[in-house]
Write an enzyme that holds these catalytic residues in place. Structure first.
Site, PDB file in Angstrom:
ATOM      1  N   LYS A  69      -3.849  -3.886  16.541  1.00 25.81           N
ATOM      2  CA  LYS A  69      -4.506  -2.884  15.684  1.00 25.81           C
ATOM      3  C   LYS A  69      -5.634  -2.186  16.455  1.00 25.81           C
ATOM      4  CE  LYS A  69      -2.250  -3.056  11.781  1.00 25.81           C
ATOM      5  NZ  LYS A  69      -1.610  -1.885  11.178  1.00 25.81           N
ATOM      6  N   ILE A 107       0.848  -1.201   0.000  1.00 26.67           N
ATOM      7  CA  ILE A 107       0.000   0.000   0.000  1.00 26.67           C
ATOM      8  C   ILE A 107       0.882   1.248   0.000  1.00 26.67           C
ATOM      9  CG2 ILE A 107      -1.780   1.304   1.256  1.00 26.67           C
ATOM     10  CD1 ILE A 107      -2.826  -1.383   2.348  1.00 26.67           C
ATOM     11  N   GLY A 122       8.899  -5.176   3.230  1.00 24.33           N
ATOM     12  CA  GLY A 122       8.905  -4.288   2.061  1.00 24.33           C
ATOM     13  C   GLY A 122       9.984  -4.690   1.067  1.00 24.33           C
ATOM     14  N   ARG A 124     -15.753 -12.555   0.126  1.00 18.07           N
ATOM     15  CA  ARG A 124     -14.856 -11.548   0.700  1.00 18.07           C
ATOM     16  C   ARG A 124     -15.176 -10.195   0.069  1.00 18.07           C
ATOM     17  NH1 ARG A 124     -13.995 -14.941   3.602  1.00 18.07           N
ATOM     18  NH2 ARG A 124     -12.121 -15.947   4.375  1.00 18.07           N
ATOM     19  N   ASP A 169      13.801   2.368  11.236  1.00 19.97           N
ATOM     20  CA  ASP A 169      12.740   1.712  12.003  1.00 19.97           C
ATOM     21  C   ASP A 169      11.817   2.732  12.663  1.00 19.97           C
ATOM     22  OD1 ASP A 169      11.438   0.059  14.161  1.00 19.97           O
ATOM     23  OD2 ASP A 169      12.755  -1.423  13.214  1.00 19.97           O
ATOM     24  N   TYR A 179      -2.061  -9.832  16.603  1.00 23.99           N
ATOM     25  CA  TYR A 179      -2.027  -8.823  15.531  1.00 23.99           C
ATOM     26  C   TYR A 179      -3.290  -7.961  15.593  1.00 23.99           C
ATOM     27  CZ  TYR A 179      -2.900  -6.795  10.935  1.00 23.99           C
ATOM     28  OH  TYR A 179      -3.224  -5.922   9.929  1.00 23.99           O
TER      29      TYR A 179
END
Ligand SMILES: NC(=O)c1ccc[n+]([C@@H]2O[C@H](COP(=O)([O-])OP(=O)(O)OC[C@H]3O[C@@H](n4cnc5c(N)ncnc54)[C@H](O)[C@@H]3O)[C@@H](O)[C@H]2O)c1
Length: 323
Positions: free
Chosen positions: A152, A14, A38, A217, A60, A148
């Site tokens: 978030k 993204i 990445g 989905r 970082d 995870y």
């Protein structure tokens, strides 16, 4: 007026699409990435179109001094860098939390202390867990099912906790559903089924569908995400504080999705060496149906996912495979 945007995770899927879209609009980008998932190719591709308006730094997000040092003259911060694997989040919860919670606070606090007007970050549909209350709207009680997802959700909660400290910064969380588009890693951490099936078809292998293909989905083209982020970052929307679902608001079955990819390839003259996809047993515990309600983002942010699945697939084939 031209702007400078700071993007964390700019070597990712993204992030590189967003950097490219912002540069195409004439603005400048400062990107930060540690290449944990990445790709250097993503940076080179974006750099090639930048005319000197892309500064990329390998580093970082947890290194607050580095982050703060890159924010000079920045008008909007887009925080996309994260540990994105559900499996890895179970294997090393501490690492997940350092990247996704401490790293998040590092970028948010550096942004807030500088009084940069816009902070937009990637949250996730994973915060909702498994639900049969479709379409999923933001008012649904979160039910994160992995470290995870919990990290978030923690981003969403910390944004609310800290926003009074950073009154000059408008904080917007975007709960991405399945985002797809060019240069997505077919073997990456997300359910990257579209690039994986394209990749398999082009290399003469059958796409694999888990279950009978009736699972559904909600897939949203990355260009729709880029347009939305730019609208928010430029302040072309109202308040934009809080969290918003970002998705297409449309469900497609895996069978229909696979058919759409096969049709698009055949329409471009690609000869496929199989009759039908391969079906394998459903992964126990996987969510069967997912569909987002996007009314809030439509009303509050003017979000319109105008590029649909078929056009999105066509753009991947043109941009990435010259088909
Ligand atoms: N792609 C999707 O469908 C989807 C769905 C829900 C949420 N998201 C979220 O959107 C964001 C971007 O996702 P993506 O698909 O582009 O993933 P990606 O893995 O391609 O990009 C993430 C980037 O962040 C970088 N990164 C990770 N930790 C870092 C750190 N500590 N410091 C600096 N850079 C770091 C990685 O190297 C990578 O380039 C992530 O936060 C992800 O959780 C994506």
């Amino acid at each position: 007026m031209t702007r400078t945007w700071f993007i964390t995770g700019s070597a990712g899927f993204i992030g590189s699409n967003l950097a490219s879209s912002i540069l195409a609009g004439g603005d400048s980008v400062v990107g930060l990435d540690n290449f944990s998932t990445g790709k250097r190719d993503n940076v080179s591709r974006v750099m090639a179109q930048a005319d000197g308006r892309y500064r990329f730094v390998e580093g970082d997000i947890c290194d607050r001094a580095t982050v703060a040092g890159l924010l000079e003259g920045v008008d909007a911060v887009i925080h996309l860098a994260a540990q994105g694997s559900v499996q890895k989040s179970f294997a090393d919860v501490g690492h997940n939390n350092r990247q996704n919670i401490d790293g998040f606070v590092s970028v948010l606090s550096a942004t807030g202390e500088k009084g940069i007007p816009r902070f937009i970050y990637a949250s996730s549909c994973a915060v909702y867990g498994d639900t049969d209350q479709l379409p999923i709207r933001e008012i649904l009680c979160p039910n994160p099912l992995s470290p995870y997802a919990s990290s978030k959700l923690m981003n969403d909660l910390l944004s609310r906790n800290l926003e009074h400290l950073y009154a000059g910064t408008c904080i917007t969380g975007l709960r991405f559903f399945n985002i797809f588009g060019p240069w997505q890693d077919p073997y990456g951490d997300y359910a990257a089924v579209i690039p994986r099936w394209i990749d398999r078809c082009l290399s003469g292998e059958r796409p694999i569908i888990f279950g009978d293909g009736s699972a559904t989905r909600d897939f949203c083209y990355v260009g729709n995400v880029c347009d939305l982020v730019v609208r928010i970052g430029e302040g072309r929307v109202g308040e934009a504080r809080g969290v918003f679902n970002v998705a297409s608001g449309k469900a497609i079955s895996l069978n229909d999705l696979c058919g759409a990819i096969i049709d698009a390839l055949q329409a471009r003259g690609v000869k496929l060496c199989f009759e039908a996809p391969e079906y394998q047993p459903w992964h126990e515990g996987d969510i069967i149906h997912s569909l987002a309600g996007i009314d809030l983002a439509q009303q509050e942010l003017g979000f319109e996912p105008v590029v649909d699945l078929h056009v999105g697939i066509a753009r991947i084939l043109a941009e990435q495979y010259a088909l």
